[in-house]
Design a protein around this motif. Structure first.
Motif, PDB file in Angstrom:
ATOM      1  N   GLU A  12     -52.265 -22.657 -29.612  1.00 33.84           N
ATOM      2  CA  GLU A  12     -53.630 -22.147 -29.485  1.00 33.84           C
ATOM      3  C   GLU A  12     -53.716 -21.026 -28.467  1.00 33.84           C
ATOM      4  OE1 GLU A  12     -56.392 -24.854 -27.308  1.00 33.84           O
ATOM      5  OE2 GLU A  12     -54.810 -26.311 -27.698  1.00 33.84           O
ATOM      6  N   LYS A  13     -54.749 -20.230 -28.644  1.00 37.71           N
ATOM      7  CA  LYS A  13     -54.950 -19.026 -27.859  1.00 37.71           C
ATOM      8  C   LYS A  13     -54.794 -19.272 -26.360  1.00 37.71           C
ATOM      9  CE  LYS A  13     -58.172 -15.222 -27.508  1.00 37.71           C
ATOM     10  NZ  LYS A  13     -59.072 -14.382 -28.275  1.00 37.71           N
ATOM     11  N   ASN A  14     -53.908 -18.465 -25.756  1.00 40.42           N
ATOM     12  CA  ASN A  14     -53.714 -18.455 -24.305  1.00 40.42           C
ATOM     13  C   ASN A  14     -53.127 -19.720 -23.697  1.00 40.42           C
ATOM     14  OD1 ASN A  14     -54.107 -15.925 -23.300  1.00 40.42           O
ATOM     15  ND2 ASN A  14     -56.333 -16.101 -23.496  1.00 40.42           N
ATOM     16  N   ALA A  15     -52.847 -20.735 -24.513  1.00 38.40           N
ATOM     17  CA  ALA A  15     -52.239 -21.954 -23.965  1.00 38.40           C
ATOM     18  C   ALA A  15     -50.743 -21.727 -23.822  1.00 38.40           C
ATOM     19  CB  ALA A  15     -52.512 -23.121 -24.893  1.00 38.40           C
ATOM     20  N   PRO A  16     -50.112 -22.368 -22.828  1.00 37.57           N
ATOM     21  CA  PRO A  16     -48.661 -22.235 -22.693  1.00 37.57           C
ATOM     22  C   PRO A  16     -47.954 -22.655 -23.982  1.00 37.57           C
ATOM     23  CG  PRO A  16     -49.584 -23.399 -20.812  1.00 37.57           C
ATOM     24  CD  PRO A  16     -50.693 -23.243 -21.807  1.00 37.57           C
ATOM     25  N   VAL A  17     -46.833 -22.019 -24.267  1.00 38.51           N
ATOM     26  CA  VAL A  17     -46.083 -22.368 -25.476  1.00 38.51           C
ATOM     27  C   VAL A  17     -45.355 -23.702 -25.261  1.00 38.51           C
ATOM     28  CG1 VAL A  17     -45.772 -19.971 -26.156  1.00 38.51           C
ATOM     29  CG2 VAL A  17     -44.025 -21.073 -24.726  1.00 38.51           C
ATOM     30  N   SER A  18     -44.970 -24.351 -26.367  1.00 38.93           N
ATOM     31  CA  SER A  18     -44.247 -25.613 -26.259  1.00 38.93           C
ATOM     32  C   SER A  18     -42.993 -25.565 -27.127  1.00 38.93           C
ATOM     33  CB  SER A  18     -45.157 -26.766 -26.714  1.00 38.93           C
ATOM     34  OG  SER A  18     -45.784 -26.433 -27.940  1.00 38.93           O
ATOM     35  N   VAL A  19     -42.006 -26.357 -26.724  1.00 39.19           N
ATOM     36  CA  VAL A  19     -40.798 -26.470 -27.546  1.00 39.19           C
ATOM     37  C   VAL A  19     -40.976 -27.696 -28.425  1.00 39.19           C
ATOM     38  CG1 VAL A  19     -38.297 -26.814 -27.548  1.00 39.19           C
ATOM     39  CG2 VAL A  19     -39.353 -25.329 -25.825  1.00 39.19           C
ATOM     40  N   GLU A  20     -40.882 -27.498 -29.750  1.00 39.91           N
ATOM     41  CA  GLU A  20     -41.181 -28.580 -30.693  1.00 39.91           C
ATOM     42  C   GLU A  20     -40.137 -28.624 -31.792  1.00 39.91           C
ATOM     43  OE1 GLU A  20     -45.129 -29.075 -31.796  1.00 39.91           O
ATOM     44  OE2 GLU A  20     -45.955 -27.817 -30.220  1.00 39.91           O
ATOM     45  N   SER A  21     -40.149 -29.719 -32.540  1.00 36.34           N
ATOM     46  CA  SER A  21     -39.311 -29.819 -33.731  1.00 36.34           C
ATOM     47  C   SER A  21     -40.018 -29.132 -34.881  1.00 36.34           C
ATOM     48  CB  SER A  21     -39.124 -31.288 -34.117  1.00 36.34           C
ATOM     49  OG  SER A  21     -38.058 -31.817 -33.412  1.00 36.34           O
ATOM     50  N   ILE A  22     -39.305 -28.288 -35.598  1.00 33.35           N
ATOM     51  CA  ILE A  22     -39.881 -27.663 -36.792  1.00 33.35           C
ATOM     52  C   ILE A  22     -38.952 -27.918 -37.981  1.00 33.35           C
ATOM     53  CG2 ILE A  22     -41.017 -25.870 -35.427  1.00 33.35           C
ATOM     54  CD1 ILE A  22     -38.905 -23.898 -36.744  1.00 33.35           C
ATOM     55  N   ILE A  23     -39.496 -27.693 -39.166  1.00 30.23           N
ATOM     56  CA  ILE A  23     -38.721 -27.896 -40.391  1.00 30.23           C
ATOM     57  C   ILE A  23     -38.464 -26.546 -41.048  1.00 30.23           C
ATOM     58  CG2 ILE A  23     -38.604 -29.120 -42.601  1.00 30.23           C
ATOM     59  CD1 ILE A  23     -38.885 -31.011 -40.206  1.00 30.23           C
TER      60      ILE A  23
END
Ligand code: APR
Ligand code: ZN
Ligand code: ZN
Length: 361
Positions: A12-23
């Motif tokens: 979301e806008k301006n929120a810190p990025v996160s490291v996640e699992s993606i497919i």
């Protein structure tokens, strides 16, 4: 079999990025699955995170990358499994009016992968510039992969995928810098320094670096600047004129993207000189120029998009020059970082502390 990998997501806008699992799906027709080895942190990634590009969250960030082709889909002829490639965000179509007129760098019908990468819950991701390479693997159109000499380190090679190509191309492709030219470069971040390196490579005899930060000017000398001007201390237009026998530079490259530097670029050029705009302005920015100055100075005013590059022509050539020791691309890598450090790298970039932070996998 889809691949589950770790990736940097902006939810979301301006929120810190996160490291996640993606497919990441297996490649379909015309697509390539790439195991990413390195990906640089670029301003455009931060613009996505800040909502400055569009609001199609969640974004899969990262687009300055190199890696190895792990699999290709049906009909792919450009690359094969095992190729070392640099990713590009302008895989040209070959059929539009620009392509057919022999100016494919203006193609606006460029290709991306058709299938979508998703979050673990199935939400579709928007990959930054159609790449999304802050991920252990990514899916792109095969035309987004350019094979280069695998002796180049991935961290260095990936930088050609965006900012460094934009700067070198602004000088060589758009500006047409040639031996004996005088060049002034306004703004000495990664893009401006690449323009300086490109001008040096092309044989420019005078290369004037302009910035407001002495640390940046020092770095610019390392890329081939013959003179430096701190525009907080001296009027850069006057300084460029003085250093060019009163004339102005043959080619002026604006690599900041602000009204005052656009204006300076216009007046720092020689009569009939070329101004190349590579810094990206915001939609609100305006400048006001007397038409008589536009009319009376001749020359050319050009913008440079992705360095007007043709990846299949320019990436292998620049990698060869790098491997021959004639283009020091390694100096653009200020630091190598892990996937978890991208948010911190944005902050360093924002504070002007780095030319490039590069995620290495
Ligand atoms: N005059 C001269 N230099 C300036 C000024 C100014 N008024 N304001 C800022 N600068 C300098 C900064 O000190 C910095 O060294 O411009 C440089 C900008 O560098 P970066 O922020 O690292 O940006 P970079 O990645 O090089 O990109 C520059 O090109 O492709 C575009 O979107 C990109 O608009 C951006 C520009
Ligand atoms: Zn086209
Ligand atoms: Zn970029």
């Amino acid at each position: 079999m889809p691949h589950e990998v770790r990736a940097v997501v902006s939810r979301e806008k301006n929120a810190p990025v996160s490291v996640e699992s993606i497919i990441v799906p297996d490649p379909g027709p015309g697509e390539a699955l790439v195991r990413v080895q390195a990906c640089g942190v670029c301003h455009t990634d931060l613009h996505y995170r800040e909502g400055g590009i569009n609001d199609e969250y969640p974004f899969l960030l990262g687009h300055e990358a190199a890696g190895v082709v792990e699999a290709v889909g049906d009909g792919v002829t450009e690359v094969e499994e095992g190729d070392f490639v640099i990713l590009n965000w302008r895989a040209v179509c070959g059929n539009c009016r620009a392509c057919l007129r022999g100016r494919p760098w203006y193609c606006f019908a460029t290709h991306n992968a058709r299938q979508k990468m998703t979050l673990a819950d199935g939400t579709e991701l928007s990959p930054a510039l159609g790449i999304g390479a802050f991920a252990e693997k990514t899916l792109v159109a095969a035309g987004q992969c350019t094979k280069v000499d695998p002796q180049a380190s991935p961290a260095v090679a990936g930088l050609l995928g965006c900012g460094v190509m934009a700067g070198i191309g602004a000088a060589i492709n758009t500006g047409g810098v040639t031996r004996g030219d005088s060049v002034a470069v306004l703004g000495c971040g990664g893009v401006g320094d690449a323009a300086i390196a490109g001008s040096h490579l092309a044989g420019a005899s005078t290369i004037i670096a302009v910035d407001i930060d002495d640390r940046k000017l020092e770095l610019a000398r390392g890329f081939g600047a013959t003179h430096t001007v701190n525009s907080r201390e001296a009027d850069p237009v006057e300084a460029v004129r003085e250093l060019t026998g009163g004339n102005g530079a043959d080619v002026v490259i604006e690599a900041v993207g602000r009204p005052e530097t656009y204006r300076q670029a216009f007046y720092a050029r020689d009569l009939a000189g070329t101004v190349v705009l590579v810094g990206v302005p915001t939609p609100e920015m305006r400048i006001d120029l007397p038409l008589l100055d536009v009319f009376g100075r001749g020359g050319a005013l050009k913008s440079s998009w992705y360095g007007d590059c043709l990846p299949s022509r320019d990436f292998p050539m620049l990698i060869d020059l790098y491997l021959q020791g004639r283009l020091d691309l390694a100096k653009f890598v200020t630091e190598t970082i892990a996937l978890d450090d991208v948010e911190e790298a944005f902050s360093k970039m924002h504070h002007g502390e780095v030319l490039r932070s590069v995620v290495v996998f």
